[in-house]
Design an enzyme around this catalytic site. Sequence first.
Site, PDB file in Angstrom:
ATOM      1  CE1 TYR A 189      -3.791   2.397   0.426  1.00  0.00           C
ATOM      2  CE2 TYR A 189      -2.283   3.525   1.908  1.00  0.00           C
ATOM      3  CZ  TYR A 189      -3.428   3.524   1.144  1.00  0.00           C
ATOM      4  OH  TYR A 189      -4.216   4.640   1.094  1.00  0.00           O
ATOM      5  CG  ASP A 242     -10.219   9.433  -0.255  1.00  0.00           C
ATOM      6  OD1 ASP A 242     -11.087   9.554   0.616  1.00  0.00           O
ATOM      7  OD2 ASP A 242      -9.313   8.583  -0.179  1.00  0.00           O
ATOM      8  CD  GLU A 260     -13.345   0.994  -2.503  1.00  0.00           C
ATOM      9  OE1 GLU A 260     -12.709   1.948  -2.023  1.00  0.00           O
ATOM     10  OE2 GLU A 260     -12.891   0.249  -3.404  1.00  0.00           O
TER      11      GLU A 260
END
Length: 453
Positions: free
Chosen positions: A96, A187, A417
């Site tokens: 990540y 985001d 998601e």
Amino acid sequence: MTITLHDAPSAVRDHRSVERAAARVLLTNWTGASTVPSHTLYPHQWSWDSAFIAIGLRHLSPRRAQRELETLLGGQWADGRIPHIVFNPAVPLDAYFPSPDFWQSTSAGRAAGAPAGIETSGIVQPPVHALAAALVHESDPETSRRRGFLERLYPRLVAWHHYLTRHRDFGGRGLAAVLHPWEPGMDNSPCWDEPLARVEPAPAASFRRADLTHGDAADRPTDLDYGRYVRLAGDYRDHGYRDAGTEHSFVVEDPGFNALLILSEYALADIAQALGHDAESHRAQARRLTDALVDRLWDDDAGLFLCHDVRAGRAIEEKSVTGLLPLAVPGLPDGIARTLLRTAAGEHFGLGSTTALTPSYDLRGHSFDPSRYWRGPAWFNINWVLERGLRHYGTADCADTLRQSVLAAGAESGFAEYVDPYTGQARGTTDFSWTAAVVLDLLADVHGGGGTR
């Protein structure tokens, strides 16, 4: 796209199969101390994810839900901030980005007040944690009291809220501001395009898009936006994660972030009352925040709350679902609550008419994209919050319909998601933890045995 919630045995069997599937997601994503959002795309512990996960996990194991929040708060900083990521040291650095070596939170002199021996990021996410803690406690008060769950979390949650109200009021307007697009959780929202345009992106060679290994580039932020995210995070890091005395390039008051702070402040009042502490101070703080939210961010012409660019000193005109989230706040003026309900059902969000789930951005907006991260897709945790708001302001039929749509879309998308708000098609990753969690919570409400919501 709706699951019909009748009392027929076939419907009950459908609910039970959805419940088992959602439970499998949370049990599979459990690491022993916390739950990852996704083993592939998000292999660490995320802050507001864990709050929503705990809300659903309490229906499977209140003890494990308590552990979820305790583990997250183990990464709290001395100034009270709860970092947006608590890193798992067993996960490889290249899994990540930005990884722990980017944030450098434990480096000597880099971040005074970061927890010793625990790698974290240095930014924050929306404050849903006190609400989650109160709901987890109410699911099994006996176990909670025996373990001293609320006694241990309460001072940490108070410190977290103090951090936001004392250190993040950059506008001097009584609201908490965010310093990075990742902090309000949405985001890649078009709301950030204008303030982000002032930010010089980090060179592409300075970072690697690990998210594109497991996600479709068409669903994710562009390289240009990602470069700006990296620049902002790196500048904050290089200034020791200091809030005061630093020139921040991105400073925004976000209505959804502050609405969740208000909800959690009311939850802190409930926690304080359960512990025999002063609850009224928290309720008074929630009312002050609500007054500031209405005075500063409400826009009657837009019919919803707007983000405010503190650096530029003006409202951001984009219509985002963040401007609807205050619908979950108790005590809004009647006219504002009615207008929010009309806006949610109107042409810009289409809830109950053109869309089954509320999109993340204006359906008629110039930047609307039904597939790209926070620029149009519908998110399950956001619709969970809105369902609470619809129910609170007396539109139970609309709330029931939205609940049905969340259950259907969650199950049919493989607990995606996020989804296309028109078709329900899965976007991002699947087997996503907070999607499974809010489905479990809404199913418990349907069955009538899920505890307090």
